[in-house]
Write a protein that holds these residues in place. Structure first.
Motif, PDB file in Angstrom:
ATOM      1  N   CYS A  79      32.387 -59.369 -24.808  1.00 12.85           N
ATOM      2  CA  CYS A  79      33.110 -58.108 -24.611  1.00 12.85           C
ATOM      3  C   CYS A  79      32.682 -57.432 -23.316  1.00 12.85           C
ATOM      4  CB  CYS A  79      32.862 -57.198 -25.810  1.00 12.85           C
ATOM      5  SG  CYS A  79      33.715 -55.612 -25.734  1.00 12.85           S
ATOM      6  N   LEU A  80      31.387 -57.475 -23.007  1.00 16.00           N
ATOM      7  CA  LEU A  80      30.892 -56.854 -21.786  1.00 16.00           C
ATOM      8  C   LEU A  80      31.290 -57.656 -20.554  1.00 16.00           C
ATOM      9  CD1 LEU A  80      27.318 -55.841 -22.986  1.00 16.00           C
ATOM     10  CD2 LEU A  80      29.298 -54.352 -22.667  1.00 16.00           C
ATOM     11  N   ILE A  81      31.198 -58.981 -20.635  1.00 22.66           N
ATOM     12  CA  ILE A  81      31.534 -59.827 -19.489  1.00 22.66           C
ATOM     13  C   ILE A  81      33.014 -59.696 -19.136  1.00 22.66           C
ATOM     14  CG2 ILE A  81      31.722 -62.229 -18.721  1.00 22.66           C
ATOM     15  CD1 ILE A  81      29.208 -62.802 -20.375  1.00 22.66           C
TER      16      ILE A  81
ATOM     17  N   LEU B  33      20.309 -56.991 -33.105  1.00 20.57           N
ATOM     18  CA  LEU B  33      21.510 -56.183 -33.318  1.00 20.57           C
ATOM     19  C   LEU B  33      21.325 -54.763 -32.794  1.00 20.57           C
ATOM     20  CD1 LEU B  33      22.535 -57.343 -36.900  1.00 20.57           C
ATOM     21  CD2 LEU B  33      23.813 -57.738 -34.787  1.00 20.57           C
ATOM     22  N   LEU B  34      20.166 -54.185 -32.998  1.00 19.62           N
ATOM     23  CA  LEU B  34      19.922 -52.834 -32.492  1.00 19.62           C
ATOM     24  C   LEU B  34      19.933 -52.807 -30.966  1.00 19.62           C
ATOM     25  CD1 LEU B  34      17.143 -51.602 -34.950  1.00 19.62           C
ATOM     26  CD2 LEU B  34      19.540 -50.895 -34.873  1.00 19.62           C
ATOM     27  N   MET B  35      19.383 -53.846 -30.346  1.00 18.47           N
ATOM     28  CA  MET B  35      19.421 -53.936 -28.878  1.00 18.47           C
ATOM     29  C   MET B  35      20.863 -54.070 -28.394  1.00 18.47           C
ATOM     30  SD  MET B  35      17.743 -53.877 -26.082  1.00 18.47           S
ATOM     31  CE  MET B  35      16.055 -54.095 -26.684  1.00 18.47           C
ATOM     32  N   LEU B  36      21.653 -54.909 -29.084  1.00 16.90           N
ATOM     33  CA  LEU B  36      23.066 -55.057 -28.723  1.00 16.90           C
ATOM     34  C   LEU B  36      23.799 -53.741 -28.876  1.00 16.90           C
ATOM     35  CD1 LEU B  36      25.545 -56.813 -28.027  1.00 16.90           C
ATOM     36  CD2 LEU B  36      25.755 -57.283 -30.481  1.00 16.90           C
ATOM     37  N   CYS B  37      23.527 -53.026 -29.956  1.00 14.90           N
ATOM     38  CA  CYS B  37      24.169 -51.735 -30.195  1.00 14.90           C
ATOM     39  C   CYS B  37      23.868 -50.762 -29.061  1.00 14.90           C
ATOM     40  CB  CYS B  37      23.706 -51.167 -31.539  1.00 14.90           C
ATOM     41  SG  CYS B  37      24.330 -49.521 -31.904  1.00 14.90           S
ATOM     42  N   LEU B  38      22.619 -50.707 -28.645  1.00 18.42           N
ATOM     43  CA  LEU B  38      22.225 -49.796 -27.566  1.00 18.42           C
ATOM     44  C   LEU B  38      22.936 -50.151 -26.260  1.00 18.42           C
ATOM     45  CD1 LEU B  38      20.409 -47.510 -26.542  1.00 18.42           C
ATOM     46  CD2 LEU B  38      18.619 -49.217 -26.131  1.00 18.42           C
ATOM     47  N   VAL B  39      22.986 -51.431 -25.925  1.00 22.04           N
ATOM     48  CA  VAL B  39      23.644 -51.865 -24.691  1.00 22.04           C
ATOM     49  C   VAL B  39      25.138 -51.534 -24.731  1.00 22.04           C
ATOM     50  CG1 VAL B  39      24.267 -53.881 -23.310  1.00 22.04           C
ATOM     51  CG2 VAL B  39      21.955 -53.669 -24.227  1.00 22.04           C
ATOM     52  N   LEU B  40      25.774 -51.771 -25.871  1.00 19.86           N
ATOM     53  CA  LEU B  40      27.212 -51.506 -25.992  1.00 19.86           C
ATOM     54  C   LEU B  40      27.523 -50.017 -25.897  1.00 19.86           C
ATOM     55  CD1 LEU B  40      28.186 -54.022 -28.820  1.00 19.86           C
ATOM     56  CD2 LEU B  40      28.931 -54.101 -26.449  1.00 19.86           C
ATOM     57  N   ILE B  41      26.670 -49.193 -26.476  1.00 17.75           N
ATOM     58  CA  ILE B  41      26.890 -47.747 -26.406  1.00 17.75           C
ATOM     59  C   ILE B  41      26.767 -47.258 -24.964  1.00 17.75           C
ATOM     60  CG2 ILE B  41      25.928 -45.509 -27.028  1.00 17.75           C
ATOM     61  CD1 ILE B  41      25.275 -46.643 -29.758  1.00 17.75           C
ATOM     62  N   ILE B  42      25.731 -47.727 -24.265  1.00 14.06           N
ATOM     63  CA  ILE B  42      25.564 -47.333 -22.861  1.00 14.06           C
ATOM     64  C   ILE B  42      26.759 -47.792 -22.036  1.00 14.06           C
ATOM     65  CG2 ILE B  42      24.165 -47.691 -20.798  1.00 14.06           C
ATOM     66  CD1 ILE B  42      21.727 -47.907 -22.622  1.00 14.06           C
TER      67      ILE B  42
ATOM     68  N   PRO C 182      37.040 -49.654 -23.911  1.00 19.32           N
ATOM     69  CA  PRO C 182      35.948 -48.901 -24.549  1.00 19.32           C
ATOM     70  C   PRO C 182      35.998 -48.971 -26.069  1.00 19.32           C
ATOM     71  CG  PRO C 182      36.943 -47.616 -22.782  1.00 19.32           C
ATOM     72  CD  PRO C 182      37.795 -48.830 -22.957  1.00 19.32           C
ATOM     73  N   ALA C 183      37.209 -49.021 -26.632  1.00 16.71           N
ATOM     74  CA  ALA C 183      37.330 -49.048 -28.087  1.00 16.71           C
ATOM     75  C   ALA C 183      36.628 -50.264 -28.676  1.00 16.71           C
ATOM     76  CB  ALA C 183      38.801 -49.040 -28.497  1.00 16.71           C
ATOM     77  N   TRP C 184      36.764 -51.420 -28.032  1.00 19.45           N
ATOM     78  CA  TRP C 184      36.120 -52.632 -28.528  1.00 19.45           C
ATOM     79  C   TRP C 184      34.610 -52.527 -28.404  1.00 19.45           C
ATOM     80  CZ3 TRP C 184      37.496 -56.520 -31.502  1.00 19.45           C
ATOM     81  CH2 TRP C 184      38.864 -56.779 -31.679  1.00 19.45           C
ATOM     82  N   ARG C 185      34.121 -51.968 -27.314  1.00 21.71           N
ATOM     83  CA  ARG C 185      32.672 -51.829 -27.138  1.00 21.71           C
ATOM     84  C   ARG C 185      32.084 -50.906 -28.202  1.00 21.71           C
ATOM     85  NH1 ARG C 185      31.685 -51.495 -20.565  1.00 21.71           N
ATOM     86  NH2 ARG C 185      33.250 -53.034 -19.964  1.00 21.71           N
ATOM     87  N   LEU C 186      32.743 -49.781 -28.428  1.00 17.68           N
ATOM     88  CA  LEU C 186      32.253 -48.848 -29.434  1.00 17.68           C
ATOM     89  C   LEU C 186      32.331 -49.453 -30.835  1.00 17.68           C
ATOM     90  CD1 LEU C 186      33.801 -45.477 -28.186  1.00 17.68           C
ATOM     91  CD2 LEU C 186      31.374 -46.069 -28.285  1.00 17.68           C
TER      92      LEU C 186
ATOM     93  N   THR D 193      27.505 -63.762 -39.623  1.00 16.34           N
ATOM     94  CA  THR D 193      28.151 -62.598 -39.010  1.00 16.34           C
ATOM     95  C   THR D 193      27.294 -62.022 -37.894  1.00 16.34           C
ATOM     96  OG1 THR D 193      29.160 -62.077 -41.157  1.00 16.34           O
ATOM     97  CG2 THR D 193      29.177 -60.347 -39.490  1.00 16.34           C
ATOM     98  N   VAL D 194      25.978 -62.013 -38.085  1.00 14.31           N
ATOM     99  CA  VAL D 194      25.073 -61.553 -37.035  1.00 14.31           C
ATOM    100  C   VAL D 194      25.243 -62.402 -35.780  1.00 14.31           C
ATOM    101  CG1 VAL D 194      22.645 -61.374 -36.351  1.00 14.31           C
ATOM    102  CG2 VAL D 194      23.378 -60.562 -38.607  1.00 14.31           C
ATOM    103  N   VAL D 195      25.280 -63.710 -35.950  1.00 16.35           N
ATOM    104  CA  VAL D 195      25.450 -64.619 -34.805  1.00 16.35           C
ATOM    105  C   VAL D 195      26.780 -64.341 -34.109  1.00 16.35           C
ATOM    106  CG1 VAL D 195      25.689 -67.025 -34.113  1.00 16.35           C
ATOM    107  CG2 VAL D 195      23.976 -66.387 -35.815  1.00 16.35           C
ATOM    108  N   VAL D 196      27.829 -64.125 -34.892  1.00 17.29           N
ATOM    109  CA  VAL D 196      29.149 -63.837 -34.311  1.00 17.29           C
ATOM    110  C   VAL D 196      29.093 -62.557 -33.483  1.00 17.29           C
ATOM    111  CG1 VAL D 196      31.528 -63.221 -34.849  1.00 17.29           C
ATOM    112  CG2 VAL D 196      30.430 -65.086 -36.087  1.00 17.29           C
ATOM    113  N   LEU D 197      28.447 -61.522 -34.006  1.00 16.76           N
ATOM    114  CA  LEU D 197      28.338 -60.260 -33.271  1.00 16.76           C
ATOM    115  C   LEU D 197      27.522 -60.429 -31.992  1.00 16.76           C
ATOM    116  CD1 LEU D 197      27.740 -57.707 -36.169  1.00 16.76           C
ATOM    117  CD2 LEU D 197      29.739 -57.840 -34.698  1.00 16.76           C
TER     118      LEU D 197
END
Length: 339
Positions: free
Chosen positions: A263-265, A313-322, A270-274, A252-256
């Motif tokens: 999602c970003l590309i 995952l935490l880095m991905l979370c931060l990028v997605l929130i921004i 916004p709903a999907w990013r959040l 699941t981590v790899v999938v995320l």
């Protein structure tokens, strides 16, 4: 302005500013009228029922549904996606748990592990818990929101009860189970809060079969690479590194980590990013290596894997929130008296 009115206005601050600008005066007047002579008493306070109703309205208005402002609708859609994705993940785990427990009990072919006395009850409870997760997601996919909420709440209560029982015999289990419990609570709370009376309900019967398909695919891959039914791998064996990346949470981590950049590309909504940001944060908590503190034996491969996954995952979370904050619709400007 008397003390009771001040307290009503303070509680109403839970509501979004545009909502308060439009209806605060009307609501305060209605509350004061309902209080009647009691409002003149010394140290009068709003009732708990009124506070609860305002809190529920605040959740419903901030997690917008049909007819809500674009910003609150996007946030509400994100939380509903968290519920759908999180419960879908739990349903996949539920199918894997059911299959594994049936194998342990000897109902499926393959090398059977040695069953300790009394383990049958534990395995049957695991099967029941897995089935609750499966049916919960199916109910939500079919638009049966009330049934999904009831089953999700029962499943969460079961998890909390089992953790509480374990805590009596082994207090450390509270620390070890905390990441799992927190990750389990996230989609359940998202379901209970975001699927309110104004929320859109989408029905997709084919989606009910998706967790089973993913579980079958995972089991086939896991058996191919490890040739085990989730049994322990000998410490020091090279398969330890593979096993630490092939468990359901690691997959699941790899999938995320793949879905987030896509999602970003693709410049997704916004709903999907959040939603992916919340899922990444939840999974980062679930993969935290705290339970390895003080554990004896060779756990280096697993510890390194968990640290890498949590950090990614935490880095991905931060990028997605921004990225989400940049594309979220701006909040509506409060208007008063038609100005």
């Amino acid at each position: 302005m008397n003390l009771l009115e001040q307290r009503y206005r303070f509680i109403l601050k839970m509501l979004p500013a545009p909502y308060r600008a439009e209806r605060e005066e009307e609501m305060v007047e209605a509350f004061l009228e309902g209080a009647g002579q009691d409002g003149d008493e010394h140290n009068a306070r709003p009732s708990w029922a009124e506070v609860a109703s305002i809190a529920a309205l605040a959740v419903r208005s901030r997690l917008g549904g049909l007819g809500a402002a674009p910003r609150y609708r996007a946030i509400g859609d994100a939380v509903r996606l968290v519920a759908l994705l999180g419960l879908g993940y739990q349903a996949v785990i539920g199918w894997i748990t059911v299959v594994f427990s049936l194998h342990v009990l000897g109902y499926l072919p393959g090398p059977w592990p040695v069953i300790a006395p009394g383990i049958q009850v534990s395995e049957f409870l695991s099967i029941a818990d897995g089935l609750v997760c499966i049916i919960t997601f199916a109910a939500l996919a079919l638009g049966k929101v009330r049934a999904a909420k009831l089953l999700a709440a029962l499943g969460l209560v079961y998890v909390l009860v089992m953790v509480g029982i374990d805590a009596f015999t082994w207090p450390r289990s509270v620390i070890d189970s905390a990441p799992h419990v927190l990750a389990t609570m996230v989609p359940v709370l998202a379901l209970l809060t975001a699927y309110h009376v104004d929320a859109p309900v989408r029905r997709s019967p084919p989606m009910t079969a998706l967790p089973l398909g993913l579980a079958v695919l995972y089991i086939a891959i896991a058996l191919t690479f490890t040739n085990t039914w989730g049994m322990d791998v000998t410490p020091g064996h090279p398969a330890v590194w593979l096993a630490s990346w092939i468990d359901p949470q690691s997959v699941t981590v790899v999938v995320l980590l793949i879905a987030g950049p896509i999602c970003l590309i693709r410049n997704s909504a916004p709903a999907w990013r959040l939603a992916l940001a919340v899922m990444a944060a939840s999974m980062a908590v679930a993969r935290s290596p705290f339970f390895l503190i003080g554990v004896e034996g060779s756990v280096q491969p697993l510890a390194i894997t968990l640290i890498i996954q949590s950090a990614a995952l935490l880095m991905l979370c931060l990028v997605l929130i921004i990225a989400s904050r940049r594309v979220l619709p701006p909040p509506a400007v409060p208007l008063r008296d038609g100005v």
